[in-house]
Design a protein around this motif. Structure first.
Motif, short mmCIF file in Angstrom:
data_model
loop_
_atom_site.label_atom_id
_atom_site.label_comp_id
_atom_site.label_asym_id
_atom_site.label_seq_id
_atom_site.Cartn_x
_atom_site.Cartn_y
_atom_site.Cartn_z
N GLY A 277 -21.04 -16.29 8.98
CA GLY A 277 -21.84 -15.78 7.88
C GLY A 277 -23.16 -14.42 8.62
O GLY A 277 -23.35 -13.93 7.48
N SER A 278 -23.08 -15.69 9.58
CA SER A 278 -24.49 -14.56 10.03
C SER A 278 -24.42 -13.05 10.70
O SER A 278 -25.36 -12.32 10.43
CB SER A 278 -24.96 -14.93 11.48
OG SER A 278 -24.67 -16.50 11.16
N ALA A 279 -23.34 -12.95 11.21
CA ALA A 279 -22.89 -11.57 11.20
C ALA A 279 -22.14 -10.76 10.11
O ALA A 279 -22.60 -9.28 10.20
CB ALA A 279 -20.93 -11.73 11.68
N CYS A 280 -22.03 -11.53 8.82
CA CYS A 280 -22.14 -11.07 7.91
C CYS A 280 -23.15 -10.36 7.44
O CYS A 280 -23.39 -9.34 6.08
CB CYS A 280 -21.17 -11.63 6.35
SG CYS A 280 -19.36 -11.35 7.23
N LYS B 246 -16.26 -19.62 1.75
CA LYS B 246 -15.66 -19.89 0.19
C LYS B 246 -15.36 -18.88 -0.78
O LYS B 246 -14.93 -18.59 -2.01
CB LYS B 246 -16.87 -20.91 -0.27
CG LYS B 246 -16.33 -22.65 0.03
CD LYS B 246 -17.12 -23.18 -1.38
CE LYS B 246 -17.90 -24.42 -0.14
NZ LYS B 246 -18.84 -24.38 -0.61
N ASN B 247 -16.26 -17.57 -0.40
CA ASN B 247 -15.99 -16.34 -1.59
C ASN B 247 -14.42 -15.46 -1.18
O ASN B 247 -14.32 -15.56 -0.39
CB ASN B 247 -17.05 -15.82 -1.15
CG ASN B 247 -18.51 -15.41 -1.77
OD1 ASN B 247 -18.07 -16.35 -3.01
ND2 ASN B 247 -19.95 -15.43 -1.27
N THR B 248 -13.86 -15.51 -1.98
CA THR B 248 -12.72 -14.33 -2.29
C THR B 248 -13.28 -13.54 -2.21
O THR B 248 -14.38 -12.83 -2.37
CB THR B 248 -11.66 -14.98 -3.14
OG1 THR B 248 -12.33 -14.42 -4.98
CG2 THR B 248 -10.92 -15.97 -3.48
N TYR C 151 -24.09 -20.90 -4.28
CA TYR C 151 -25.25 -20.73 -2.92
C TYR C 151 -24.98 -19.59 -2.82
O TYR C 151 -25.50 -18.08 -2.20
CB TYR C 151 -25.33 -21.58 -1.76
CG TYR C 151 -26.61 -20.85 -0.91
CD1 TYR C 151 -27.87 -20.96 -1.36
CD2 TYR C 151 -26.25 -20.62 -0.21
CE1 TYR C 151 -28.59 -20.66 -0.23
CE2 TYR C 151 -26.97 -20.00 1.25
CZ TYR C 151 -28.14 -20.43 1.27
OH TYR C 151 -28.86 -19.64 1.74
N ARG C 152 -23.37 -19.12 -2.61
CA ARG C 152 -22.50 -17.98 -1.70
C ARG C 152 -23.11 -17.06 -3.12
O ARG C 152 -22.51 -15.77 -2.64
CB ARG C 152 -20.63 -18.47 -1.79
CG ARG C 152 -20.17 -19.03 -3.40
CD ARG C 152 -19.27 -19.53 -2.83
NE ARG C 152 -18.55 -20.22 -3.72
CZ ARG C 152 -17.48 -19.68 -4.49
NH1 ARG C 152 -17.15 -18.78 -4.81
NH2 ARG C 152 -17.39 -20.57 -5.91
N TYR C 153 -23.08 -17.23 -4.03
CA TYR C 153 -23.37 -15.71 -5.27
C TYR C 153 -24.90 -15.34 -4.80
O TYR C 153 -25.35 -14.15 -5.16
CB TYR C 153 -22.84 -15.80 -6.52
CG TYR C 153 -22.06 -16.42 -6.75
CD1 TYR C 153 -21.15 -16.46 -5.78
CD2 TYR C 153 -21.00 -17.17 -7.51
CE1 TYR C 153 -19.71 -15.78 -6.84
CE2 TYR C 153 -19.90 -16.90 -8.28
CZ TYR C 153 -18.71 -17.01 -7.44
OH TYR C 153 -17.71 -16.91 -7.90
N LEU C 154 -25.81 -16.49 -4.64
CA LEU C 154 -27.03 -16.51 -4.96
C LEU C 154 -27.83 -15.61 -3.52
O LEU C 154 -28.67 -14.28 -4.10
CB LEU C 154 -28.00 -17.40 -4.44
CG LEU C 154 -28.56 -17.73 -5.17
CD1 LEU C 154 -28.19 -17.46 -7.17
CD2 LEU C 154 -28.80 -19.30 -5.96
N PHE C 155 -27.03 -16.30 -2.31
CA PHE C 155 -27.94 -15.23 -1.21
C PHE C 155 -27.50 -13.90 -0.98
O PHE C 155 -28.59 -13.14 -0.63
CB PHE C 155 -27.69 -16.04 0.22
CG PHE C 155 -26.20 -15.78 0.79
CD1 PHE C 155 -25.90 -14.99 1.62
CD2 PHE C 155 -25.68 -16.93 0.99
CE1 PHE C 155 -25.22 -14.14 2.25
CE2 PHE C 155 -24.42 -16.68 1.17
CZ PHE C 155 -24.61 -15.24 1.70
N PHE D 1 -21.38 -6.79 -1.11
CA PHE D 1 -20.26 -7.59 -0.54
C PHE D 1 -20.48 -7.75 0.38
O PHE D 1 -19.21 -8.86 1.00
CB PHE D 1 -19.44 -5.42 -0.65
CG PHE D 1 -17.67 -5.70 -0.38
CD1 PHE D 1 -17.12 -7.03 -1.87
CD2 PHE D 1 -17.31 -5.38 0.64
CE1 PHE D 1 -15.95 -6.39 -1.75
CE2 PHE D 1 -15.68 -6.30 0.47
CZ PHE D 1 -15.12 -6.08 -0.31
N ILE D 2 -20.62 -7.39 1.68
CA ILE D 2 -20.82 -7.12 3.04
C ILE D 2 -20.83 -9.00 3.30
O ILE D 2 -20.19 -9.41 3.53
CB ILE D 2 -20.99 -6.25 4.07
CG1 ILE D 2 -20.45 -5.36 4.31
CG2 ILE D 2 -20.51 -7.30 5.62
CD1 ILE D 2 -20.94 -3.90 5.09
N SER D 3 -22.29 -9.09 2.24
CA SER D 3 -23.02 -10.04 2.67
C SER D 3 -22.01 -11.49 2.55
O SER D 3 -22.35 -12.27 2.47
CB SER D 3 -24.05 -10.52 2.96
OG SER D 3 -24.46 -10.04 0.78
#
Lengths: 159, 509
Positions: free
Chosen positions: A87-90, A124-126, B391-395, A116-118
């Motif tokens: 997560g941090s790296a992205c 959980k994001n595809t 949250y995964r869309y939010l941040f 996109f990168i973050s």
């Protein structure tokens, strides 16, 4: 006792870090002119702060030893473990990509890249979701920031 | 004097009701309310993100908007705490204890209704205190020279560092670090460029917006990515669920009054964070209660008192910020920074030189609080739905807003480097269990502290005794010494293993 040791190790590192920063500031301060109390040079204040910070760092490390382990205040919003690596790296890479593309490519590629990168940093994001999200944010960037607010960053630029 | 204040207040309402001021105030409370509901986004990140917008605004609407965000987010925080057991900002952690059980009993609406009434009451009391206390404080403050200003700032910084949550020593360290960040840039007295590391972009110093977005935006994302787990609750709310019964209102009345008193008291002390305020209010309520064992199972008093305390504190917090130029906490530091960016120096002159800002702000508090009451009723349903946005869309989206927002402050990409750097610094510090808010306090006050320190010693020809020889200054220095003494005493007592100086609050979050 074992648990306490675990908590306190962080205070050693934290204290050491503060001492390091403090010494750095003293070193930097002496590089400028220190002066006297009645005529302080530009280096006086930073050097004094550095000294205080280094002292505080030492105190933090000492109080860690004497078993002063305040449990993290309840409701403290942050987790205190090490951050998640992917997560941090992205997040960092995404921001760097924005910097780079903002400079060489323009607003649109920069926006797409940072989102996109973050987004890929969250496990959980595809890829498809990240793609959709970044397309959506790119649209917002164009409509809100470029067209409506007239942000001083061209949509595209080359080199 | 009192009639004068009322006249000024009347004038303030005139300012607050000018349509564009009203619009920005409305926008502020709306955005604040929304962001307050979202987990992980507090008033700090909201204000940081919207700060660049104020650069192009007139000072009055800019300040009204920022203030609106501040108290709007507090209402929002209560919603998340009560309905979802989600303390998006620390002060609401206590509200979760009894608020969420109430939701589980199907009384979430009532709890929210009570919260709103308490908040409005507490805010009103806070505003009234502000109206009457500020002019008095100003009269004293006009007698201040550099010596007194330095001493009171020292007290403010110490209080901010030691009284908030976490280890006081670490708070002091963070304040010092913040003061150091303020040193970067050109020295006003000599023109020497300090700590710029050869970067021309740093000759004007670090950017407030960049620091706060790094510390409260990026660092926060770094810490919470892949960790935030939000479980939505199926809480459904109807309008009539929110109307508390007469009996419930009666139960809430005295806790509300006591909570307000605690908040007002703590607001007057610079540096006491909102978290400790709500905890004390809750602890007090439990101590007074005839059924202390029932706290944590859904007591209305356990919701009313802490919420009231945090709202009255919020309002009273503005007193030292506006009339002395000493921000009580990080949010106030940001608002102070916003004023400075607008070219307005907060301090005793503010009330006479910019009555439109001061009295307009006070009037807008009331207007904003009424707006919030009205808004909250229809919007709660919307906010609860919004909480389903993961949250995964939010941040990633927020990260983009941060980047663009920071870019727009100076139309330069350099500030984004600062954001990135402070994001990493913030994450490292948080991992080491430092709380980063005092950095902001130190950063904003840093240049003023240095300037007044240098000036005071220049006037006294280098004699440090001047700080204790002048009576007002001596008083502040004494208070600072007392503060340090208290901390040392508490530390020594804890060392003996009798540590019981903190209000006991069951840890459920």
């Amino acid at each position: 006792m074992e648990v306490q040791k675990n908590i306190n190790r962080k205070d050693y590192y934290g204290g050491a870090l503060m001492v390091l920063i403090g010494l750095g500031a003293i070193y930097g301060g002496t590089d400028y002119h220190i002066g006297s109390l009645s005529h302080m040079g530009p280096g006086f204040f930073p050097a004094a702060l550095g000294g205080l910070l280094a002292l505080t760092g030492v105190l933090i490390a000492i109080s860690a030893r004497s078993g002063d382990s305040t449990p993290p205040a309840p409701g403290d919003g942050h987790a205190h473990g090490l951050p998640d690596f992917r997560g941090s790296a992205c997040i960092l890479l995404g921001t760097l990509a924005f910097l780079l593309l903002g400079h060489y490519g323009g607003l649109l590629p920069a926006t797409f890249a940072i989102v996109f990168i973050s987004a890929l940093g969250d496990r959980k994001n595809t890829i498809k979701q990240a793609l959709l999200l970044s397309i959506g944010m790119s649209a917002i960037a164009v409509i809100v920031f470029w067209w409506a607010l007239q942000l001083q960053l061209p949509l595209f630029r080359w080199g | 004097m009192i009639s004068q204040s009322l006249m000024d207040l009347w004038y303030g309402f005139g300012v607050a009701f000018q349509w564009h001021n009203l619009m920005w105030s409305f926008f502020g409370v709306l955005v604040g309310n929304l962001i307050g509901v979202l987990p992980g986004m507090g008033a700090l990140s909201a204000i940081s993100i919207l700060l660049p917008l104020t650069y192009v605004m007139q000072p009055v609407p800019a300040i009204l908007m920022l203030a609106g965000i501040f108290y709007g987010s507090q209402y929002g925080g209560a919603i998340g705490a009560i309905l979802l057991n989600l303390p998006s900002h620390p002060p609401h952690a206590v509200t979760c204890l009894d608020g969420y059980p109430l939701t589980k009993q199907g009384k979430g609406g009532t709890a929210l209704g009570i919260t709103m009434i308490c908040s409005f009451f507490a805010a009103s009391v806070g505003i009234i205190v502000m109206i009457f206390a500020s002019p008095l404080l100003v009269e004293v403050a006009f007698k201040f020279g550099p010596t007194e200003i330095f001493s009171i700032m020292l007290l403010g910084l110490l209080a901010g560092a030691t009284m908030s949550r976490g280890s006081p020593l670490k708070g002091v360290a963070m304040t010092l670090f913040g003061l150091m960040c303020g040193v970067v840039g050109t020295d006003v007295n000599t023109g020497t460029i300090r700590f710029s590391f050869g970067l021309l972009d740093l000759s004007d110093g670090l950017e407030l917006v960049a620091i706060s977005m790094g510390l409260f935006g990026v660092a926060d994302f770094l810490m919470s990515v892949n960790r935030m787990t939000i479980i939505g609750s199926g809480a459904k709310l109807r309008l009539r669920d929110m109307r508390p019964s007469k009996q419930e209102l009666k139960t809430a009345f005295w806790p509300m009054v006591r909570g307000t008193a605690v908040g007002t008291l703590f607001g007057a002390m610079p540096g006491t964070g909102p978290t400790i305020t709500t905890f004390v209010a809750y602890a007090l309520e439990r101590k007074i209660s005839k059924t202390p064992e029932k706290f944590g199972t859904g007591m209305i008093a356990g919701v009313a008192s802490p919420e009231a305390s945090s709202h009255s504190k919020t309002q009273v917090d503005f007193i030292p910020t506006m009339s002395l130029g000493i921000p009580g906490d990080a949010v106030m530091a940001l608002i102070l920074g916003a004023l400075l960016i607008q070219g307005i120096q907060p301090g005793p002159q503010l009330i006479t030189e910019h009555p439109d800002i001061f009295w307009g702000l006070i009037a807008s508090f009331w207007v904003g609080n009424v707006l919030l009451m009205v808004l909250n009723v229809p919007l709660i349903g919307v906010w609860v739905k919004l909480l389903q946005v993961p949250y995964r869309y939010l941040f990633p989206s927020a990260l983009f807003f941060i980047a663009v927002g920071v870019f727009s402050t100076q139309n330069s990409l350099f500030q984004i480097w600062e954001v990135l750097a402070f994001g990493v610094i913030g994450a490292i510090l948080m991992t080491l269990e430092f709380s980063v808010a005092p950095i902001l306090l130190g950063f904003v006050l840093g240049p003023m502290v240095e300037e007044n320190f240098r000036r005071a010693l220049l006037l006294s020809r280098g004699d440090l005794a001047v700080f204790v020889q002048r009576p007002i200054s001596a008083w502040f220095i004494g208070a600072s010494a007392l503060l340090i003494g208290l901390q040392v005493w508490a530390f020594l007592r804890r060392g003996k293993g009798k540590g019981k100086n903190k209000p006991e609050v069951p840890q459920t979050v």
